[in-house]
Write an enzyme that holds these catalytic residues in place. Structure first.
Site, PDB file in Angstrom:
ATOM      1  N   ASP A  20       0.851  -1.195   0.000  1.00 45.72           N
ATOM      2  CA  ASP A  20       0.000   0.000   0.000  1.00 45.72           C
ATOM      3  C   ASP A  20       0.886   1.243   0.000  1.00 45.72           C
ATOM      4  O   ASP A  20       2.040   1.203   0.428  1.00 45.72           O
ATOM      5  CB  ASP A  20      -0.992   0.009   1.182  1.00 45.72           C
ATOM      6  CG  ASP A  20      -0.313  -0.030   2.543  1.00 45.72           C
ATOM      7  OD1 ASP A  20       0.735  -0.693   2.665  1.00 45.72           O
ATOM      8  OD2 ASP A  20      -0.817   0.612   3.483  1.00 45.72           O
TER       9      ASP A  20
ATOM     10  N   GLU B 192      -0.171  -0.691   5.930  1.00 44.16           N
ATOM     11  CA  GLU B 192       0.942  -0.166   6.718  1.00 44.16           C
ATOM     12  C   GLU B 192       0.849   1.340   6.779  1.00 44.16           C
ATOM     13  O   GLU B 192       1.104   1.947   7.810  1.00 44.16           O
ATOM     14  CB  GLU B 192       2.285  -0.588   6.105  1.00 44.16           C
ATOM     15  CG  GLU B 192       3.478  -0.456   7.050  1.00 44.16           C
ATOM     16  CD  GLU B 192       4.092   0.935   7.086  1.00 44.16           C
ATOM     17  OE1 GLU B 192       4.834   1.222   8.044  1.00 44.16           O
ATOM     18  OE2 GLU B 192       3.849   1.749   6.172  1.00 44.16           O
TER      19      GLU B 192
HETATM   20 ZN    ZN Z   1       6.789   2.286   4.115  1.00 42.32          ZN
END
Ligand code: ZN
Length: 395
Positions: free
Chosen positions: A84, A149
């Site tokens: 991501d 994340e």
């Molecule tokens: Zn990163």
């Protein structure tokens, strides 16, 4: 050795996936089928995310994670990362479309190239040559990737680790591919992280006409005093593991809506990055007692922490050999550091020693995020020598 065409095309495929957090399912499936061709056994593991945006009440999405494994040995060398990416910012300001993988004068452009799709591909490319030669009864290579994340980081590595542990997976050592390098690739091995806490202060007053200030109570005046004390506050001088704690103001809001009205509410938010002298609770109490103090009234203080500071591995002889492995490739002896942002290493350190080695962080999250082909190749060669050293030293 440079990254081969097959890997450049893998990189292009995942760079062209618009995987703004918590998206990235497509990238995971592309990597999954690539790894399966190399002989990895892959699992795509979704976790249910309720209220991801936490401002709308009924959003319900699946967040995807990948665990890929090669070998059956008890020494499990893991690579962890995320596909991501952060939003693009003003797309008009980009030289090239951030989701059209563009190579211009040997520079690769696109959202996520350094943070951290480039590192993922460098690592897979580095590991390939070890696959036919390792003893699969002794050694396991694993790759753990998430799509959560850059966002709330609740449904990614944090949930994946206990899930895998329940399946009997025991990680022995983990390498995270965050863009931690400062001036040249491989100059930093991150071995921990500072803590991070965000504090929100709301000051309430009384709205009124600016011309009759005696009837009003302007909260802007008080929030300025608080922020002034906050930026002048001397937290600590740092130590061998941590640089001095630092406070940055991130939001200031106070708008009465008209030039002749004193506002009723003022709001400010700041973030503190801190070393191991503090916890978020200790900082809360400092802000409450010393920065806001008893003389500033009608305030509300809230905080949330994305984790206190930690050290994720000891600086021992094995780790020095890893540093030396980087030096052999880059000619620069890396610095052990805890500087920079927080990453999923904060969850992994509860399971095994973790280090972070990756591309240059200078354009991460920026408009025109980019990385040179030379850097990508250098990182691949660094990973290659690091893997070979870890196998020799830790196995
Ligand atoms: Zn990163």
């Amino acid at each position: 050795m440079s990254i081969s065409l097959k890997y450049m095309s893998l990189l292009k495929d995942i760079m062209e996936d618009n995987s703004i957090t918590p998206n990235g399912k497509k990238s995971l499936y592309i990597i999954c089928s690539f790894l399966e061709k190399l002989g990895f056994i892959c699992q795509i593991i979704p976790f249910n995310d309720i209220n991801h945006n936490n401002n709308s009440s009924n959003t319900h999405t699946e967040v995807y994670n990948l665990y890929a494994k090669y070998g059956k040995g008890s020494f499990n060398l893991c690579f962890a990362g995320h596909v991501d990416v952060v939003p693009t910012g003003d797309i008009q300001k980009w030289k090239f479309n951030p989701f059209n993988f563009t190579i211009d004068k040997n520079i690769l452009y696109g959202r996520g190239i350094v943070d951290m799709k480039g590192a993922i591909v460098s690592y897979i490319s580095a590991i390939e040559e070890f696959l036919p030669v390792i003893d699969q009864q002794k050694m396991t290579f694993s790759i753990m990737l998430t799509t959560d994340e850059e966002g709330i980081a609740e449904n990614g590595i944090k949930k994946l680790l206990p899930y895998l542990k329940n399946q009997g997976e025991n990680l022995s050592f983990c390498l995270v591919g965050e863009p931690v390098s400062k001036n040249s690739v491989g100059d930093i091995i991150k071995i921990g992280s500072r803590g991070s806490a965000t504090f929100k202060i709301t000051v309430r007053g009384t709205q009124g006409h600016v011309a009759y200030h005696e009837y009003n109570d302007n909260p802007a005046k008080r929030i300025i005093r608080i922020l002034n004390r906050a930026v002048l506050y001397k937290f600590d001088n740092g130590d061998q593991y941590f640089s001095p704690s630092n406070l940055e103001i991130t939001t200031m809001k106070c708008d009465s809506g008209a030039e002749n009205i004193v506002p009723e509410v003022a709001f400010a938010q700041f973030n503190i990055r801190y070393g191991n002298k503090y916890t978020a609770e200790i900082l809360f109490s400092i802000i409450e007692k010393e920065i806001i103090g008893e003389d500033i009234k009608f305030t509300n203080l809230e905080y949330h922490s994305s984790g206190d500071s930690f050290i994720s591995t000891q600086i021992d002889d094995n780790l020095k050999s890893v540093a030396n492995a980087i030096f052999q490739v880059s000619n620069i002896f890396p610095e052990f550091s805890t500087y920079g942002g927080t990453s999923d290493a904060r969850f992994i350190k509860e399971y095994c020693p973790v280090i972070e080695i990756g591309l240059l962080g200078s354009t991460a999250h920026q408009i025109n995020e980019n990385c040179s082909i030379d850097d990508l190749n250098l990182l691949k060669n660094i990973y290659n020598n690091v893997i070979s050293t870890i196998i020799k030293k830790y196995l």
